[in-house]
Write a protein that holds these residues in place. Sequence first.
Motif, mmCIF file in Angstrom:
data_model
loop_
_atom_site.group_PDB
_atom_site.id
_atom_site.type_symbol
_atom_site.label_atom_id
_atom_site.label_comp_id
_atom_site.label_asym_id
_atom_site.label_seq_id
_atom_site.Cartn_x
_atom_site.Cartn_y
_atom_site.Cartn_z
ATOM 1 N N LYS A 82 0.845 -1.198 0.000
ATOM 2 C CA LYS A 82 0.000 0.000 0.000
ATOM 3 C C LYS A 82 0.877 1.243 0.000
ATOM 4 O O LYS A 82 1.819 1.345 0.770
ATOM 5 N N ARG A 83 0.552 2.183 -0.864
ATOM 6 C CA ARG A 83 1.310 3.427 -0.973
ATOM 7 C C ARG A 83 0.356 4.615 -0.870
ATOM 8 O O ARG A 83 -0.639 4.674 -1.588
ATOM 9 N N GLU A 84 0.637 5.525 0.056
ATOM 10 C CA GLU A 84 -0.221 6.684 0.289
ATOM 11 C C GLU A 84 0.529 7.966 -0.064
ATOM 12 O O GLU A 84 1.688 8.131 0.317
ATOM 13 N N ILE A 85 -0.154 8.859 -0.778
ATOM 14 C CA ILE A 85 0.385 10.175 -1.108
ATOM 15 C C ILE A 85 -0.431 11.218 -0.355
ATOM 16 O O ILE A 85 -1.661 11.116 -0.294
ATOM 17 N N TYR A 86 0.227 12.211 0.217
ATOM 18 C CA TYR A 86 -0.521 13.200 0.993
ATOM 19 C C TYR A 86 0.096 14.594 0.797
ATOM 20 O O TYR A 86 1.253 14.736 0.427
ATOM 21 N N THR A 87 -0.736 15.597 1.062
ATOM 22 C CA THR A 87 -0.312 16.996 1.088
ATOM 23 C C THR A 87 -0.877 17.630 2.356
ATOM 24 O O THR A 87 -2.085 17.509 2.632
ATOM 25 N N GLN A 88 -0.022 18.281 3.140
ATOM 26 C CA GLN A 88 -0.441 18.933 4.391
ATOM 27 C C GLN A 88 -0.074 20.414 4.337
ATOM 28 O O GLN A 88 1.063 20.767 4.024
ATOM 29 N N ILE A 89 -1.050 21.268 4.630
ATOM 30 C CA ILE A 89 -0.860 22.719 4.616
ATOM 31 C C ILE A 89 -1.195 23.247 6.011
ATOM 32 O O ILE A 89 -2.325 23.077 6.482
ATOM 33 N N ASN A 90 -0.226 23.875 6.663
ATOM 34 C CA ASN A 90 -0.390 24.315 8.057
ATOM 35 C C ASN A 90 -0.419 25.843 8.146
ATOM 36 O O ASN A 90 0.355 26.538 7.470
ATOM 37 N N TYR A 91 -1.307 26.350 9.009
ATOM 38 C CA TYR A 91 -1.374 27.775 9.358
ATOM 39 C C TYR A 91 -1.334 27.897 10.877
ATOM 40 O O TYR A 91 -1.893 27.064 11.595
ATOM 41 N N PHE A 92 -0.697 28.969 11.368
ATOM 42 C CA PHE A 92 -0.771 29.339 12.772
ATOM 43 C C PHE A 92 -1.633 30.605 12.870
ATOM 44 O O PHE A 92 -1.307 31.632 12.277
ATOM 45 N N LEU A 93 -2.723 30.507 13.616
ATOM 46 C CA LEU A 93 -3.681 31.613 13.745
ATOM 47 C C LEU A 93 -3.670 32.159 15.159
ATOM 48 O O LEU A 93 -3.618 31.389 16.124
ATOM 49 N N THR A 94 -3.724 33.489 15.276
ATOM 50 C CA THR A 94 -3.864 34.164 16.573
ATOM 51 C C THR A 94 -5.161 34.957 16.557
ATOM 52 O O THR A 94 -5.331 35.840 15.703
ATOM 53 N N PRO A 95 -6.114 34.673 17.454
ATOM 54 C CA PRO A 95 -7.397 35.393 17.436
ATOM 55 C C PRO A 95 -7.201 36.882 17.737
ATOM 56 O O PRO A 95 -6.342 37.270 18.521
ATOM 57 N N THR A 96 -8.017 37.713 17.100
ATOM 58 C CA THR A 96 -7.993 39.158 17.342
ATOM 59 C C THR A 96 -9.244 39.647 18.064
ATOM 60 O O THR A 96 -9.327 40.808 18.424
ATOM 61 N N ARG A 97 -10.218 38.770 18.265
ATOM 62 C CA ARG A 97 -11.425 39.154 18.993
ATOM 63 C C ARG A 97 -12.068 37.919 19.604
ATOM 64 O O ARG A 97 -11.761 36.783 19.207
ATOM 65 N N LYS A 98 -12.937 38.156 20.581
ATOM 66 C CA LYS A 98 -13.661 37.061 21.218
ATOM 67 C C LYS A 98 -14.941 36.753 20.449
ATOM 68 O O LYS A 98 -15.424 37.545 19.668
ATOM 69 N N GLY A 99 -15.495 35.567 20.735
ATOM 70 C CA GLY A 99 -16.754 35.184 20.120
ATOM 71 C C GLY A 99 -16.621 33.886 19.339
ATOM 72 O O GLY A 99 -15.584 33.201 19.375
ATOM 73 N N THR A 100 -17.681 33.541 18.658
ATOM 74 C CA THR A 100 -17.709 32.335 17.820
ATOM 75 C C THR A 100 -17.365 32.718 16.382
ATOM 76 O O THR A 100 -18.045 33.554 15.781
ATOM 77 N N ILE A 101 -16.311 32.127 15.850
ATOM 78 C CA ILE A 101 -15.816 32.469 14.516
ATOM 79 C C ILE A 101 -15.816 31.204 13.657
ATOM 80 O O ILE A 101 -15.307 30.156 14.082
ATOM 81 N N THR A 102 -16.392 31.301 12.481
ATOM 82 C CA THR A 102 -16.429 30.181 11.536
ATOM 83 C C THR A 102 -15.431 30.431 10.410
ATOM 84 O O THR A 102 -15.488 31.471 9.742
ATOM 85 N N ILE A 103 -14.525 29.484 10.211
ATOM 86 C CA ILE A 103 -13.563 29.534 9.105
ATOM 87 C C ILE A 103 -14.176 28.786 7.930
ATOM 88 O O ILE A 103 -14.481 27.593 8.022
ATOM 89 N N GLN A 104 -14.370 29.486 6.831
ATOM 90 C CA GLN A 104 -15.047 28.913 5.672
ATOM 91 C C GLN A 104 -14.169 27.861 4.992
ATOM 92 O O GLN A 104 -12.952 27.800 5.205
ATOM 93 N N PRO A 105 -14.757 27.006 4.147
ATOM 94 C CA PRO A 105 -13.977 25.942 3.494
ATOM 95 C C PRO A 105 -12.887 26.494 2.568
ATOM 96 O O PRO A 105 -13.043 27.546 1.947
ATOM 97 N N ALA A 106 -11.790 25.769 2.497
ATOM 98 C CA ALA A 106 -10.726 26.057 1.538
ATOM 99 C C ALA A 106 -10.968 25.224 0.273
ATOM 100 O O ALA A 106 -11.782 24.286 0.268
ATOM 101 N N LYS A 107 -10.242 25.555 -0.794
ATOM 102 C CA LYS A 107 -10.392 24.839 -2.062
ATOM 103 C C LYS A 107 -9.021 24.372 -2.542
ATOM 104 O O LYS A 107 -8.013 25.063 -2.312
#
Length: 488
Positions: free
Chosen positions: A84-109
């Motif tokens: 079995k051979r698996e190929i993968y791609t991983q994309i990492n971000y570091f986020l720092t919040p700028t305000r309080k509350g509930t925040i939804t991050i929309q889908p990436a493409k």
Amino acid sequence: MKKIFLIATLVVHIAVLAQEVQFEVRTQKDTYALNEKILLSYFINNNGDNFDPPSFEGFKVEGPSINKGNQSSITIINGKVTSKREIYTQINYFLTPTRKGTITIQPAKIEYEGTIYKSNAVTLRIVDAIQMQRDPNDSMTQVGEGVFLVAEVSKQNPYVNEPVTVVYKVYFDPRYGVNNVRETDNPAYNGFWSQFQDMKNLKAVLAKYNGKDYAMVEWRKVILYPLESGNKKLDPLSITMDVNVPVRRTSPFDDPYQTVSKTISAGARNINVRPLPEKNKPENFNGAVGNYSFKVTPSKKQVKFGESLDVTVEVSGKGNLKLFELPKLVFPTDFDVFEPKHLEEVNTPLSGMIGKISDTYTIVPQSKGKFLIKPFTFSYFDLKTNSYKTIRSQEFLVDVLDGPGVANIASNETQKQDISKQETFQFIKRNTQFEPVNKNNLFGTTMYYAMLLLPLCCIPILFFVKRKTDDYVQDEFGNKTRMNNKLA
């Protein structure tokens, strides 16, 4: 043997192509503090191209970092070999919040073999900043440590309307450089009257914190006056800054400093506000707290009938000068009294309000006499003795000269005053006879008809003048003669 190898290779290739494409986003948890960093990772189990990230509204973004790779595994079960051979791609971000509350991050493409794939959306809840325990072996957390935001509150148990000062101080290692400081979460100070102090020319000084030497900057100063009793919460102040931290260089060309973004919080504070005592509270108490003087002064004490004068009631001293109303003055019924003009001359340093407030009444006496203005009272709560105090103003006499009335002495406690009989008001006749102002009537008179015929008489005169003018203009020989005479 070659045939078997080709068949096995074809099966593995078909298995890889038939594998379903998966594109998803992951976080370690769904609730973060305002000063926490969030690792947001996108995974696709194939090679992906043209990655289109969302906007990340509500976050400060670091990244991305992209990792691509493959993983092969061989499994042997009962002599049967599975590869079995698996190929993968991983994309990492570091986020720092700028305000309080509930925040939804929309889908990436992301695009794979001409097809666009969307990740799932992720919803994060951002709460108040916290004092985090960090792993001392983590190199990422060691950089920029030793930066603190502290809120110093002057009183924990004040009375209602007693001043409370809050000073926010930033402590940091003297070796660090701090810049680009901005507030990310501001307290609302609900239940308090508040005023910020003007902070100019921020300067770092050496100070001790927890027994260690630090550079300290007073970031914000605010004066608070609690408006009601009870346990009041001061929301935390959070600030974000760029910290330049010295690092060990491996070569002379390396940058001696590393810049790290830090978000720090002073944490929430509680203040227990005590109500003012009910015992011995004066009836005329109007909420004044502090230390005051009180006076009522007239602009003049002798006036003529119908002439106005000003009476000023003034409270001066140190206390909640902007948070209570002055006593209302009551004058004799013989005075016309206008609405007072309010004036405030109050400064608000960190120690509390200081200055004076006043109401100026304009009054107009309507009768002759001497009027005694008896003392007025003003009550306040003295913070030094924790007791109520009442001040009485000085009485004064207003002497009104001339005019209707008798020259007796009345006071502002008098309800009525006798007025001597004068000829001010005469008897009003009930039966009247009206006569026209102009008794002459123009209609039907000789002048009326003359004015009516005058325009008709002017018509022949106008025709005669018009004809003479036309003859004069059309007389060419006469015109040439007159022109030659002018030129001669």
